[in-house]
Scaffold this active site. Sequence first.
Site, PDB file in Angstrom:
ATOM      1  N   TYR B 286     -27.129  93.598   8.355  1.00  0.00           N
ATOM      2  CA  TYR B 286     -26.833  94.202   7.052  1.00  0.00           C
ATOM      3  C   TYR B 286     -27.558  95.541   6.947  1.00  0.00           C
ATOM      4  O   TYR B 286     -28.653  95.659   6.396  1.00  0.00           O
ATOM      5  CB  TYR B 286     -27.275  93.260   5.933  1.00  0.00           C
ATOM      6  CG  TYR B 286     -26.750  93.642   4.569  1.00  0.00           C
ATOM      7  CD1 TYR B 286     -25.620  93.030   4.055  1.00  0.00           C
ATOM      8  CD2 TYR B 286     -27.392  94.601   3.788  1.00  0.00           C
ATOM      9  CE1 TYR B 286     -25.134  93.365   2.804  1.00  0.00           C
ATOM     10  CE2 TYR B 286     -26.910  94.954   2.537  1.00  0.00           C
ATOM     11  CZ  TYR B 286     -25.787  94.332   2.058  1.00  0.00           C
ATOM     12  OH  TYR B 286     -25.312  94.672   0.810  1.00  0.00           O
ATOM     13  N   TYR B 336     -18.807  99.778   3.543  1.00  0.00           N
ATOM     14  CA  TYR B 336     -19.851  99.021   2.828  1.00  0.00           C
ATOM     15  C   TYR B 336     -19.206  98.088   1.830  1.00  0.00           C
ATOM     16  O   TYR B 336     -18.938  98.447   0.699  1.00  0.00           O
ATOM     17  CB  TYR B 336     -20.809  99.978   2.130  1.00  0.00           C
ATOM     18  CG  TYR B 336     -21.829  99.316   1.236  1.00  0.00           C
ATOM     19  CD1 TYR B 336     -22.667  98.306   1.711  1.00  0.00           C
ATOM     20  CD2 TYR B 336     -21.989  99.717  -0.087  1.00  0.00           C
ATOM     21  CE1 TYR B 336     -23.616  97.710   0.891  1.00  0.00           C
ATOM     22  CE2 TYR B 336     -22.937  99.127  -0.910  1.00  0.00           C
ATOM     23  CZ  TYR B 336     -23.745  98.131  -0.419  1.00  0.00           C
ATOM     24  OH  TYR B 336     -24.685  97.553  -1.239  1.00  0.00           O
TER      25      TYR B 336
END
Lengths: 137, 386
Positions: B286, B336
């Site tokens: 992440y 994203y």
Amino acid sequence: MKVLARDDMATEFMPFWNAVDAGHLSFPVCRTCDRFHWYPLNLCPYCRGQDIAWSEVSGPGELYSWTVVRHAFDPEFWDQIPYIVALVVFPDAPGIRLVTNLIDVAPEKLSFGIAVTPAFDARNAADDPLRFRIVSA
Amino acid sequence: MKLDVAIVGVAETPPMRRSDKGVRGLVIDSVLAALDDAGIAPDEVDGIVTDSMIMPTTVPHDYVAAQLGINSRFDAAISMGGAGIVCAPLQAALAIQNGLADVVISYFGVDWGTRAAGPYGFHDVYPAKKVFEKPYGFNAQPAYFALWARRYMLEYGLTERQLGSVAVHQRRHALLNGGGQMTTPLSMEDYLSSKLISDPLRVPDCCQITDGAGAFVMTSGRRARDCRKRPVYAKGVGFGSVPITGDAVFTQNPELLVIPGAKAAAGDAFTMAGVGANDIDFAEIYDCFTISCLMQLEDMGLCEKGEAGAFFEAGEAGLGGKMPVNTHGGLLSYSYRLGIEHLVEAVRQLRGEAGAAQVVGAEMGLVSGLATPDFGVLVLGGENTR
């Protein structure tokens, strides 16, 4: 940007700003386990004690980290960029890291651990935040 | 607990900054495409799992069920954002392995490219932020992670070039993939001369902003063999957190330079999967920022503390390296959507569908999801790992 009106903030946040209005810096400390915590909570996050006192910080703080914000993520800050956001720690309030701005200093002058002190005189109104300056040698 | 659940369908909408479809439309598109990928009809779905913070307020389960005609027998939500996405297979497995559901879908979508407050708006749920942070212009993720990055550089000797090597490597992967938002090369020289956003972080240190969605379909290991594509198995799932509020976590965590929950989540995921860090062939981390990508690799035990920067700089996180990281370009260069693209990419890698960015011989992949103070880790295995 202004600090949220006192009536709109959680009651446990108010003692910090009331102390700032009186020209002091103070932080919540648990009377049961003597540990500081931040941000203010109703129960001590370490021992669940409910007897929370506010302890005044006497000396200057130290610069723990900082960033120069060069982009206005919130349009309200267009006329302020670039500005310095600092994280400040206090020898007499271990466990607290305070977010603030450093004013009247160029970013190139900053280094880890330098002494910084609250600029109470730079506040013009009760809803102004409390910025800091470096302590001149 | 031993998991016996497979991901049998994945899909995403094309990565882009702004879409006129709206987040609900994007989610429906991705769910339908994921079901098609699996060869499963919408009315065979009987369970829904998402994160518990963002999807319930923007694309709630009842809306998806009503649109697709899903008669749900199992409905659950876990953690928030990225951590919720990678932990969804845990709840799906609990349902599927106990006979509570047969086919469970999970989805995630955002419209933060078009929404006025973008990725910054949802922080208004935190009361201390309005009183102690926003008045100082400490109001956005790049500034939060910048404070960590500067302190981290002091304590661990991380260099500007090491930070940059994360961005440079991932851009290379995005160009190999070809479908991401970033389509131009990024050299180290480009990085070092790029615009500072919040010192020491530059534009390429920060993730994309995206309108888009992704979805995945889960069923039992047994049924998975009859689906359209090669099954990918959820081998281990770990969730970790620390007792600190979402507004305090960026500045008050006693261990400020440790990603909350990462060690615990990775430990649980590895134990459940019966594997160790050395068994991981590739990792989708992440990477909301270059610095957080490095810290996660270290705190999950995939690199020693303080050494992930050197790992990237030596090329070990690139294709052909010891453990390729963010093979599609990551949140930095691909898109994203809080990590749903990471899960989709990991499944594609394990199916051998990753094209020019394929990790040769990939059998075991890891996906991490950060949603401070929560953290999730998912270990996925290819069809030979059941």
